[in-house]
Every structure is written in C-alpha cells, then in structure tokens.
Design an enzyme around this catalytic site. Sequence first.
Site, PDB file in Angstrom:
ATOM      1  N   ASP A  14      -2.803 -12.046   1.281  1.00 23.85           N
ATOM      2  CA  ASP A  14      -1.794 -11.743   0.249  1.00 23.85           C
ATOM      3  C   ASP A  14      -0.511 -12.527   0.505  1.00 23.85           C
ATOM      4  O   ASP A  14       0.063 -12.460   1.607  1.00 23.85           O
ATOM      5  CB  ASP A  14      -1.435 -10.248   0.273  1.00 23.85           C
ATOM      6  CG  ASP A  14      -2.585  -9.355  -0.169  1.00 23.85           C
ATOM      7  OD1 ASP A  14      -3.608  -9.881  -0.672  1.00 23.85           O
ATOM      8  OD2 ASP A  14      -2.438  -8.122  -0.021  1.00 23.85           O
ATOM      9  N   LYS A  41      -8.905  -5.435  -1.500  1.00 24.94           N
ATOM     10  CA  LYS A  41      -9.125  -3.989  -1.616  1.00 24.94           C
ATOM     11  C   LYS A  41     -10.138  -3.477  -0.593  1.00 24.94           C
ATOM     12  O   LYS A  41      -9.953  -2.422   0.006  1.00 24.94           O
ATOM     13  CB  LYS A  41      -9.578  -3.640  -3.035  1.00 24.94           C
ATOM     14  CG  LYS A  41      -8.481  -3.923  -4.055  1.00 24.94           C
ATOM     15  CD  LYS A  41      -8.823  -3.492  -5.434  1.00 24.94           C
ATOM     16  CE  LYS A  41      -7.825  -4.049  -6.445  1.00 24.94           C
ATOM     17  NZ  LYS A  41      -6.423  -3.677  -6.181  1.00 24.94           N
ATOM     18  N   GLY A  42     -11.211  -4.250  -0.371  1.00 24.08           N
ATOM     19  CA  GLY A  42     -12.227  -3.802   0.570  1.00 24.08           C
ATOM     20  C   GLY A  42     -11.688  -3.757   1.991  1.00 24.08           C
ATOM     21  O   GLY A  42     -11.821  -2.749   2.699  1.00 24.08           O
ATOM     22  N   ALA A  43     -11.063  -4.856   2.413  1.00 23.18           N
ATOM     23  CA  ALA A  43     -10.551  -4.917   3.783  1.00 23.18           C
ATOM     24  C   ALA A  43      -9.431  -3.894   3.988  1.00 23.18           C
ATOM     25  O   ALA A  43      -9.333  -3.279   5.064  1.00 23.18           O
ATOM     26  CB  ALA A  43     -10.062  -6.328   4.101  1.00 23.18           C
ATOM     27  N   ASN A  44      -8.590  -3.691   2.967  1.00 24.00           N
ATOM     28  CA  ASN A  44      -7.525  -2.681   3.100  1.00 24.00           C
ATOM     29  C   ASN A  44      -8.140  -1.293   3.336  1.00 24.00           C
ATOM     30  O   ASN A  44      -7.669  -0.517   4.176  1.00 24.00           O
ATOM     31  CB  ASN A  44      -6.668  -2.618   1.837  1.00 24.00           C
ATOM     32  CG  ASN A  44      -5.879  -3.899   1.590  1.00 24.00           C
ATOM     33  OD1 ASN A  44      -5.749  -4.738   2.486  1.00 24.00           O
ATOM     34  ND2 ASN A  44      -5.369  -4.061   0.383  1.00 24.00           N
ATOM     35  N   LEU A 223      -2.783   9.465 -10.212  1.00 26.59           N
ATOM     36  CA  LEU A 223      -1.802   9.316 -11.288  1.00 26.59           C
ATOM     37  C   LEU A 223      -0.445   8.893 -10.729  1.00 26.59           C
ATOM     38  O   LEU A 223       0.595   9.404 -11.150  1.00 26.59           O
ATOM     39  CB  LEU A 223      -1.659  10.650 -12.039  1.00 26.59           C
ATOM     40  CG  LEU A 223      -2.907  11.112 -12.794  1.00 26.59           C
ATOM     41  CD1 LEU A 223      -3.160  12.580 -12.596  1.00 26.59           C
ATOM     42  CD2 LEU A 223      -2.774  10.806 -14.272  1.00 26.59           C
ATOM     43  N   ALA A 249      -1.588  -1.507  -2.017  1.00 25.91           N
ATOM     44  CA  ALA A 249      -2.531  -0.870  -1.079  1.00 25.91           C
ATOM     45  C   ALA A 249      -2.345   0.641  -0.930  1.00 25.91           C
ATOM     46  O   ALA A 249      -3.016   1.257  -0.097  1.00 25.91           O
ATOM     47  CB  ALA A 249      -2.525  -1.532   0.302  1.00 25.91           C
ATOM     48  N   ALA A 250      -1.507   1.250  -1.766  1.00 25.61           N
ATOM     49  CA  ALA A 250      -1.405   2.719  -1.717  1.00 25.61           C
ATOM     50  C   ALA A 250      -2.747   3.335  -2.124  1.00 25.61           C
ATOM     51  O   ALA A 250      -3.241   4.268  -1.483  1.00 25.61           O
ATOM     52  CB  ALA A 250      -0.298   3.210  -2.643  1.00 25.61           C
ATOM     53  N   GLY A 251      -3.347   2.779  -3.175  1.00 22.64           N
ATOM     54  CA  GLY A 251      -4.655   3.276  -3.621  1.00 22.64           C
ATOM     55  C   GLY A 251      -5.718   3.036  -2.565  1.00 22.64           C
ATOM     56  O   GLY A 251      -6.594   3.888  -2.338  1.00 22.64           O
ATOM     57  N   ASP A 252      -5.658   1.892  -1.902  1.00 18.69           N
ATOM     58  CA  ASP A 252      -6.652   1.589  -0.857  1.00 18.69           C
ATOM     59  C   ASP A 252      -6.495   2.556   0.318  1.00 18.69           C
ATOM     60  O   ASP A 252      -7.486   3.028   0.893  1.00 18.69           O
ATOM     61  CB  ASP A 252      -6.486   0.144  -0.365  1.00 18.69           C
ATOM     62  CG  ASP A 252      -6.718  -0.857  -1.483  1.00 18.69           C
ATOM     63  OD1 ASP A 252      -7.528  -0.563  -2.375  1.00 18.69           O
ATOM     64  OD2 ASP A 252      -6.072  -1.919  -1.468  1.00 18.69           O
ATOM     65  N   SER A 291       1.174  -1.903   5.854  1.00  8.87           N
ATOM     66  CA  SER A 291       1.760  -0.622   5.425  1.00  8.87           C
ATOM     67  C   SER A 291       0.870   0.584   5.735  1.00  8.87           C
ATOM     68  O   SER A 291       1.299   1.729   5.592  1.00  8.87           O
ATOM     69  CB  SER A 291       2.021  -0.660   3.914  1.00  8.87           C
ATOM     70  OG  SER A 291       0.795  -0.584   3.187  1.00  8.87           O
TER      71      SER A 291
HETATM   72  O1  RIB Z   1      -5.120  -3.118  -3.711  1.00 12.03           O
HETATM   73  C1  RIB Z   1      -4.243  -4.078  -3.210  1.00 12.03           C
HETATM   74  C2  RIB Z   1      -4.965  -5.370  -3.016  1.00 12.03           C
HETATM   75  O2  RIB Z   1      -5.364  -5.887  -4.265  1.00 12.03           O
HETATM   76  C3  RIB Z   1      -4.144  -6.468  -2.394  1.00 12.03           C
HETATM   77  O3  RIB Z   1      -4.173  -6.453  -0.988  1.00 12.03           O
HETATM   78  C4  RIB Z   1      -4.704  -7.734  -3.012  1.00 12.03           C
HETATM   79  O4  RIB Z   1      -5.337  -8.571  -2.116  1.00 12.03           O
HETATM   80  C5  RIB Z   1      -5.640  -7.254  -4.118  1.00 12.03           C
HETATM   81  O5  RIB Z   1      -6.961  -7.340  -3.751  1.00 12.03           O
END
Ligand code: RIB
Length: 300
Positions: A14, A41-44, A223, A249-252, A291
Amino acid sequence: MPNPIFVLGSTNTDMTIRGERLPLPGETISDGSFLMAAGGKGANQAVAVARLYPQGRCVFLGKVGDDLFGRETEARLKAEGIEPRLVVDREQASGTALILVDRQGQNCISVALGANGTFSPQEALPLLQDLSQAAALLLQLETPMETVLQAARVARQAGVPVLLNPAPARELPPELYPLLDWITPNEREAQQLTGVPVEDEESAARAAGILQARGVPHVLITLGSQGCWCSATGRLHPARKVKAVDCVAAGDTFNGAFAVALAESLPWEEAIAFAQEAAALSVTRPGAQPSIPRREELSR
Ligand code: RIB
C-alpha cells in the site's frame, strides 16, 4: 495447540498519502504525507489472525510476483509467525494499492491486483491439502471468483467453517452462498449484493434476510461508526466511539478478529465485542498492517 485458521486471499503493498481532504477529479493537492506499508485484504486478515490468536496458528495462501514486493511480502508474513504458501507469478507484478486518506480518516483505494488476479483454482488446490485441520477458512474477493468458489467447496467437504468477507463487492455465483457459514459485507457491499440500501438496523435485517434466503446461515453487516448488525443475535451492536485517524484495514481487522473468536468458540455477543474492539483500535492508527492490534492490547 488449537487448530489453525486458513486465510486465502490477496497481498498488496500500500502506498498511502494522508492529506487534509481527498482531491476532486483533475485536482492536485500537495499537503500530504506518505506511508508505504504492507496491505491487501487477505494478508491484512491473516496478520489480524496472527496477532490476535497467539495460542493458534495462521496459514496464508496467495500469489505474488517475482519481484521485490513479493519477496518482502513473504518475509513479512513469516515475521508475523504466519505460514505463507505463496505461488510466484513470473509474468505479473505483486499487487499494489494507491490509497488516499483525509483528515476524518476516510479513504479511497485503487488496486492493481497483478499476481493476485491470476491465482487459479489449480494453483490453490495443492495448498489446501491439509485444510481439514483448520478451525476456519477466511476468504475475500481480491482473488478470482473460481478460486474462492473452489476453496469454499474444499472447506465444505472437509467440514471446515467458511467466512466470506465480500470485499470489494462483486456479484456472487448462486452456488457459493450455501457453501458459506458466515458472510460479512459492509453496508455498501450489502447493498450491492441485495439491492437494499443499508442505512440502519431495519434495512440491515432486510438485506441479511435476502442473503440468508440464498443459503448462507449467518450474516454480519458492518455499518462503520454505527456498529454492526448480526443475524445470530438479531440486533445492532453499536460501535465504540474513537477518534478515527485512518480506517484502512478496519474491516480486515474486524474479520480476522471475528474468525479468531469463532475458533475460540466465544459466544456471539463476545465474538462481536472482541472484533469491534480490535477494529476500533485499528482506526486510531495509520496504515493497513501497521494499524492492526495485538492480543495483549485487547481487554479479553
Ligand atoms: O482493506 C484494505 C486493503 O484494501 C488495503 O490494504 C489495500 O491493499 C486494499 O486491498
């Protein structure tokens, strides 16, 4: 040792610029500060699992390019204690994301999927050999749909619970829904999947009903600052109030934490509170993987 959590998905590097506000189309803004950090998203979600499941193990399946970012990704995943199972694409670059964040922590993201976008079912299958040992399989949608579908099929045959975070939103093949145990869209993704504008508890329940009718037993709709709506508890769980610095990455973080809570067999209410606490902490800090909190920072 408890069973591992498997995550199949994307890795990106990123490049983030934080500024006062997001530029308009055609506009240049030059007040930003730059951060380059690990994302995807996967790695996060894998990093969230690794940091929040210290007594367990995380296995990550994905694809990178034969380049510096790909090699750094592998090294970083290992440094987190994750077992990386990475296919290397000699033609495509590793995934990258350009991210803009404003003063309120809102963002927009443009992703070049690169090698993530060529991760085929044939490449994924041998990496899923021992999936039957897993406590859960976590999937998102920065990977080709046929690979997501195949991984869900293998998990179902092995009796492993599957969580799909349908981000970024795409139409899902009807045969995928009955292979899932949980689907966890945010409000925009829930609207894209169901056509229901999701704004509050009532509309979230309606959208969830549509998804359940397609065959997925449990629906959790996030939400943003309002919290999340969960079909298992039948209610809105209000979010913690925090000062948001960066919501990337809050959702991740939420999804990784929720998978850990399920692997630990926490009751629904506690599982949601755990995921919300982790996500709330993540928005107070910049960057995707930088984060994501560690277990000792949480109250349980
Ligand atoms: O969900 C956040 C992620 O979305 C970021 O890290 C970015 O790489 C995208 O995949």
